[in-house]
Motif scaffolding. Structure first.
Motif, PDB file in Angstrom:
ATOM      1  N   VAL A  92      66.501  40.201 -28.431  1.00 50.65           N
ATOM      2  CA  VAL A  92      66.397  41.460 -27.676  1.00 50.65           C
ATOM      3  C   VAL A  92      67.014  41.295 -26.294  1.00 50.65           C
ATOM      4  O   VAL A  92      67.757  42.163 -25.805  1.00 50.65           O
ATOM      5  N   SER A  93      66.729  40.176 -25.642  1.00 50.06           N
ATOM      6  CA  SER A  93      67.254  39.923 -24.295  1.00 50.06           C
ATOM      7  C   SER A  93      68.779  39.924 -24.295  1.00 50.06           C
ATOM      8  O   SER A  93      69.412  40.522 -23.411  1.00 50.06           O
ATOM      9  N   ALA A  94      69.373  39.286 -25.299  1.00 50.12           N
ATOM     10  CA  ALA A  94      70.838  39.220 -25.375  1.00 50.12           C
ATOM     11  C   ALA A  94      71.453  40.592 -25.578  1.00 50.12           C
ATOM     12  O   ALA A  94      72.443  40.956 -24.936  1.00 50.12           O
ATOM     13  N   VAL A  95      70.867  41.388 -26.466  1.00 50.54           N
ATOM     14  CA  VAL A  95      71.450  42.701 -26.743  1.00 50.54           C
ATOM     15  C   VAL A  95      71.237  43.660 -25.570  1.00 50.54           C
ATOM     16  O   VAL A  95      72.093  44.496 -25.263  1.00 50.54           O
ATOM     17  N   GLU A  96      70.116  43.539 -24.882  1.00 51.87           N
ATOM     18  CA  GLU A  96      69.889  44.380 -23.698  1.00 51.87           C
ATOM     19  C   GLU A  96      70.859  44.015 -22.575  1.00 51.87           C
ATOM     20  O   GLU A  96      71.347  44.889 -21.852  1.00 51.87           O
ATOM     21  N   HIS A  97      71.135  42.734 -22.424  1.00 47.34           N
ATOM     22  CA  HIS A  97      72.124  42.289 -21.440  1.00 47.34           C
ATOM     23  C   HIS A  97      73.492  42.879 -21.769  1.00 47.34           C
ATOM     24  O   HIS A  97      74.202  43.371 -20.884  1.00 47.34           O
ATOM     25  N   ALA A  98      73.851  42.847 -23.044  1.00 47.34           N
ATOM     26  CA  ALA A  98      75.136  43.407 -23.463  1.00 47.34           C
ATOM     27  C   ALA A  98      75.205  44.912 -23.196  1.00 47.34           C
ATOM     28  O   ALA A  98      76.250  45.434 -22.785  1.00 47.34           O
ATOM     29  N   LEU A  99      74.100  45.609 -23.415  1.00 46.01           N
ATOM     30  CA  LEU A  99      74.083  47.057 -23.172  1.00 46.01           C
ATOM     31  C   LEU A  99      74.255  47.383 -21.689  1.00 46.01           C
ATOM     32  O   LEU A  99      74.869  48.402 -21.345  1.00 46.01           O
ATOM     33  N   ARG A 100      73.733  46.527 -20.825  1.00 45.58           N
ATOM     34  CA  ARG A 100      73.919  46.764 -19.393  1.00 45.58           C
ATOM     35  C   ARG A 100      75.391  46.603 -18.997  1.00 45.58           C
ATOM     36  O   ARG A 100      75.879  47.290 -18.099  1.00 45.58           O
ATOM     37  N   ILE A 101      76.077  45.705 -19.698  1.00 45.75           N
ATOM     38  CA  ILE A 101      77.495  45.470 -19.383  1.00 45.75           C
ATOM     39  C   ILE A 101      78.378  46.578 -19.972  1.00 45.75           C
ATOM     40  O   ILE A 101      79.286  47.086 -19.311  1.00 45.75           O
ATOM     41  N   ALA A 102      78.095  46.966 -21.218  1.00 41.77           N
ATOM     42  CA  ALA A 102      78.948  47.957 -21.909  1.00 41.77           C
ATOM     43  C   ALA A 102      78.082  48.942 -22.678  1.00 41.77           C
ATOM     44  O   ALA A 102      77.951  48.853 -23.905  1.00 41.77           O
ATOM     45  N   PRO A 103      77.468  49.910 -21.991  1.00 41.60           N
ATOM     46  CA  PRO A 103      76.558  50.853 -22.657  1.00 41.60           C
ATOM     47  C   PRO A 103      77.234  51.776 -23.671  1.00 41.60           C
ATOM     48  O   PRO A 103      76.550  52.381 -24.489  1.00 41.60           O
ATOM     49  N   GLY A 104      78.555  51.843 -23.617  1.00 42.51           N
ATOM     50  CA  GLY A 104      79.253  52.713 -24.566  1.00 42.51           C
ATOM     51  C   GLY A 104      79.865  51.984 -25.747  1.00 42.51           C
ATOM     52  O   GLY A 104      80.657  52.560 -26.496  1.00 42.51           O
ATOM     53  N   HIS A 105      79.475  50.727 -25.941  1.00 44.81           N
ATOM     54  CA  HIS A 105      80.037  49.914 -27.031  1.00 44.81           C
ATOM     55  C   HIS A 105      79.183  50.121 -28.289  1.00 44.81           C
ATOM     56  O   HIS A 105      78.014  49.724 -28.324  1.00 44.81           O
ATOM     57  N   PRO A 106      79.747  50.720 -29.350  1.00 43.17           N
ATOM     58  CA  PRO A 106      78.923  51.037 -30.534  1.00 43.17           C
ATOM     59  C   PRO A 106      78.331  49.806 -31.223  1.00 43.17           C
ATOM     60  O   PRO A 106      77.210  49.853 -31.732  1.00 43.17           O
ATOM     61  N   ALA A 107      79.070  48.685 -31.228  1.00 46.29           N
ATOM     62  CA  ALA A 107      78.571  47.490 -31.930  1.00 46.29           C
ATOM     63  C   ALA A 107      77.284  46.963 -31.301  1.00 46.29           C
ATOM     64  O   ALA A 107      76.433  46.398 -31.991  1.00 46.29           O
ATOM     65  N   ILE A 108      77.137  47.168 -29.997  1.00 46.66           N
ATOM     66  CA  ILE A 108      75.923  46.672 -29.324  1.00 46.66           C
ATOM     67  C   ILE A 108      74.719  47.513 -29.736  1.00 46.66           C
ATOM     68  O   ILE A 108      73.636  46.986 -30.006  1.00 46.66           O
ATOM     69  N   HIS A 109      74.899  48.839 -29.801  1.00 45.13           N
ATOM     70  CA  HIS A 109      73.806  49.709 -30.251  1.00 45.13           C
ATOM     71  C   HIS A 109      73.448  49.392 -31.703  1.00 45.13           C
ATOM     72  O   HIS A 109      72.265  49.401 -32.070  1.00 45.13           O
ATOM     73  N   ARG A 110      74.483  49.107 -32.513  1.00 43.27           N
ATOM     74  CA  ARG A 110      74.214  48.749 -33.916  1.00 43.27           C
ATOM     75  C   ARG A 110      73.416  47.452 -33.994  1.00 43.27           C
ATOM     76  O   ARG A 110      72.482  47.332 -34.786  1.00 43.27           O
ATOM     77  N   GLN A 111      73.777  46.471 -33.140  1.00 45.32           N
ATOM     78  CA  GLN A 111      73.058  45.208 -33.138  1.00 45.32           C
ATOM     79  C   GLN A 111      71.611  45.398 -32.700  1.00 45.32           C
ATOM     80  O   GLN A 111      70.699  44.781 -33.252  1.00 45.32           O
ATOM     81  N   LYS A 112      71.380  46.280 -31.728  1.00 49.51           N
ATOM     82  CA  LYS A 112      70.008  46.552 -31.307  1.00 49.51           C
ATOM     83  C   LYS A 112      69.204  47.120 -32.472  1.00 49.51           C
ATOM     84  O   LYS A 112      68.049  46.731 -32.699  1.00 49.51           O
ATOM     85  N   GLY A 113      69.803  48.026 -33.226  1.00 49.59           N
ATOM     86  CA  GLY A 113      69.128  48.572 -34.401  1.00 49.59           C
ATOM     87  C   GLY A 113      68.836  47.507 -35.433  1.00 49.59           C
ATOM     88  O   GLY A 113      67.744  47.469 -36.022  1.00 49.59           O
ATOM     89  N   ALA A 114      69.786  46.584 -35.637  1.00 53.92           N
ATOM     90  CA  ALA A 114      69.589  45.513 -36.618  1.00 53.92           C
ATOM     91  C   ALA A 114      68.440  44.599 -36.210  1.00 53.92           C
ATOM     92  O   ALA A 114      67.646  44.168 -37.051  1.00 53.92           O
ATOM     93  N   VAL A 115      68.332  44.301 -34.912  1.00 54.95           N
ATOM     94  CA  VAL A 115      67.236  43.458 -34.424  1.00 54.95           C
ATOM     95  C   VAL A 115      65.894  44.150 -34.644  1.00 54.95           C
ATOM     96  O   VAL A 115      64.914  43.528 -35.074  1.00 54.95           O
ATOM     97  N   LEU A 116      65.847  45.451 -34.385  1.00 54.21           N
ATOM     98  CA  LEU A 116      64.601  46.195 -34.586  1.00 54.21           C
ATOM     99  C   LEU A 116      64.205  46.228 -36.059  1.00 54.21           C
ATOM    100  O   LEU A 116      63.020  46.114 -36.400  1.00 54.21           O
ATOM    101  N   ILE A 117      65.177  46.349 -36.958  1.00 56.00           N
ATOM    102  CA  ILE A 117      64.882  46.317 -38.394  1.00 56.00           C
ATOM    103  C   ILE A 117      64.306  44.951 -38.768  1.00 56.00           C
ATOM    104  O   ILE A 117      63.329  44.850 -39.517  1.00 56.00           O
ATOM    105  N   ALA A 118      64.898  43.878 -38.218  1.00 56.19           N
ATOM    106  CA  ALA A 118      64.409  42.530 -38.502  1.00 56.19           C
ATOM    107  C   ALA A 118      62.986  42.331 -38.004  1.00 56.19           C
ATOM    108  O   ALA A 118      62.246  41.507 -38.549  1.00 56.19           O
ATOM    109  N   GLN A 119      62.587  43.111 -37.000  1.00 62.71           N
ATOM    110  CA  GLN A 119      61.222  43.038 -36.463  1.00 62.71           C
ATOM    111  C   GLN A 119      60.270  44.003 -37.174  1.00 62.71           C
ATOM    112  O   GLN A 119      59.155  44.204 -36.711  1.00 62.71           O
ATOM    113  N   ASP A 120      60.717  44.595 -38.282  1.00 65.00           N
ATOM    114  CA  ASP A 120      59.916  45.582 -39.021  1.00 65.00           C
ATOM    115  C   ASP A 120      59.637  46.823 -38.168  1.00 65.00           C
ATOM    116  O   ASP A 120      58.555  47.407 -38.235  1.00 65.00           O
TER     117      ASP A 120
END
Length: 408
Positions: A92-120
């Motif tokens: 979560v920390s890594a993906v949030e850091h990435a979002l602060r750098i590039a909030p308009g990057h679709p792959a980062i939002h997708r990765q955040k969703g994937a992490v949340l799915i992995a956390q049920d």
């Protein structure tokens, strides 16, 4: 230097072609001349991640970020590798850091969703995934991940639409084919599930999830296995209290039917319930034993599954031998031991299903059970006086082991 650039370009081309192992070798060659190059380290970490070597990918991503703390590729790999290792705070920390750098990057939002799915947390995952879709409506991987979220939420019609759209955008999307196979398994499996997982495996013959998914799909061609698969999925969707109620139904029923145990209907009802319970616990190792008969299917099974199935068959062979001895020499103790061995065989055949954090405990208990069984067989052969008292304890231990493998 130019040779290093050419090597890196060839490696990138191989990575895009889905050949990460070959790409990894070339990236490592390129890094010999420039070991602190953040781009090369980031690409290497991605090649290793695709091969599901999560710990190594995580460490390489950290090296990438040491060279360039704002490298998006390194942050994405670090998030995905940490999630694969179930190190969710770091993911979560890594993906949030990435979002602060590039909030308009679709792959980062997708990765955040994937992490949340992995956390049920599939319901929460839908928001970042829809954000990724809005930023890039033509990205098949985002649609496939949305399909995975809907699968976790058991919203199958929406999952089907998302998966179909992902396959329209990219007919060779491995994740979309895997999700289609999972969707068919949730619906009972059969030919369509086999087809989907076989397509995913053809696209990447080394993918572990495609191999395991195809093995399950092949087992699901047995209609009874498919029905138990659907029943298990339905039970898992219930609350903890409801699951316990269903799992304890045979015991509750035996209590309710006790006043009527002299009635035929009560005896038949109880016999059916017991048969269904035994079948639900034994059908998994039985179907795995069937797959072991085919060289192709046998190679699909993970090592843990093969070992569990071999243990199942060994216990069954010992039980059959005990029955033969018991009938030949008219030994009640040998027949009781056979019943105990059958219980232990069923639990042994499900050891690979135990949560990985408790699997070593399950294996050690199975080894202990095998040693006790051997000691019991020797005691019966020597006609030891304590055998009749010890066998009921071994039987109860077998029942306890069944419940342990079912809930661990």
């Amino acid at each position: 230097m130019n040779d290093g650039v050419g090597t890196a370009q060839r490696a990138l081309a191989l990575l895009d072609l889905g050949r990460p192992a070959e790409a990894e070798r070339l990236f490592r060659q390129a890094l010999v001349g420039d070991p602190a190059n953040a781009d090369l380290l980031g690409h290497l970490s991605r090649a290793v991640l695709i091969q599901e070597r999560y710990a190594e990918a995580r460490d390489l991503a950290r090296q990438t970020l040491a060279a360039d703390p704002e490298d998006l590729n390194g942050l994405l790999v670090l998030s995905a590798a940490s999630a694969g290792l179930k190190e969710f705070p770091a993911a979560v920390s890594a993906v949030e850091h990435a979002l602060r750098i590039a909030p308009g990057h679709p792959a980062i939002h997708r990765q955040k969703g994937a992490v949340l799915i992995a956390q049920d947390r599939a319901e929460e995952a839908l928001a970042p995934l829809e954000r990724a879709r809005a930023l890039d409506p033509e990205d098949a991987q985002t649609l496939a991940t949305i399909g995975a979220a809907y699968l976790e939420l058991r919203r199958y019609s929406e999952a089907e639409r998302a998966i179909a759209e992902a396959l329209r955008l990219d007919p060779d999307s491995i994740q979309a084919h895997q999700n289609r196979g999972l969707l068919e398994l949730r619906r009972g499996g059969g030919k369509s599930a086999v087809e989907a997982h076989r397509t995913a495996l053809r696209l990447d013959p080394t993918d572990q999830y495609s191999r395991e998914g195809l093995a399950i799909a092949m087992k699901s061609r047995n209609p009874l296995y498919g029905q138990f698969l659907r029943f298990g999925d339905w039970v898992n969707s219930l609350s903890s209290g409801a699951r316990w109620t269903i799992l304890l139904t045979p015991i509750i029923a035996s209590r309710i039917l006790r006043p009527f145990d002299d009635r035929l209907w009560a005896q038949v009802t109880l016999a059916i319930l017991v048969a269904l319970v035994v079948l639900s616990w034994s059908i998994e190792p039985l179907m795995n034993a069937v797959l072991l008969c085919s060289s192709y299917a046998r190679n699909l099974l993970p090592r843990e599954t093969k070992l569990a199935t071999y243990a199942f068959l060994a216990y069954l062979a010992a039980a059959a031998s005990s029955v033969i001895v018991g009938l030949t020499v008219e030994s009640d103790a040998a027949l009781i031991l056979a019943g105990c061995l059958v219980l232990w065989s069923i639990s042994a055949g499900q050891t690979h299903l135990v949560d990985i954090s408790r699997r070593k405990i399950a294996v050690r208990l199975q080894v202990a059970g095998a040693l006790i069984a051997a000691a019991a067989a020797i005691a019966i052969a020597l006609d030891a006086s304590f055998t009749n008292a010890a066998l009921p304890v071994f039987f109860l231990l077998g029942l306890a082991m069944l419940w342990f493998t079912a809930f661990a």
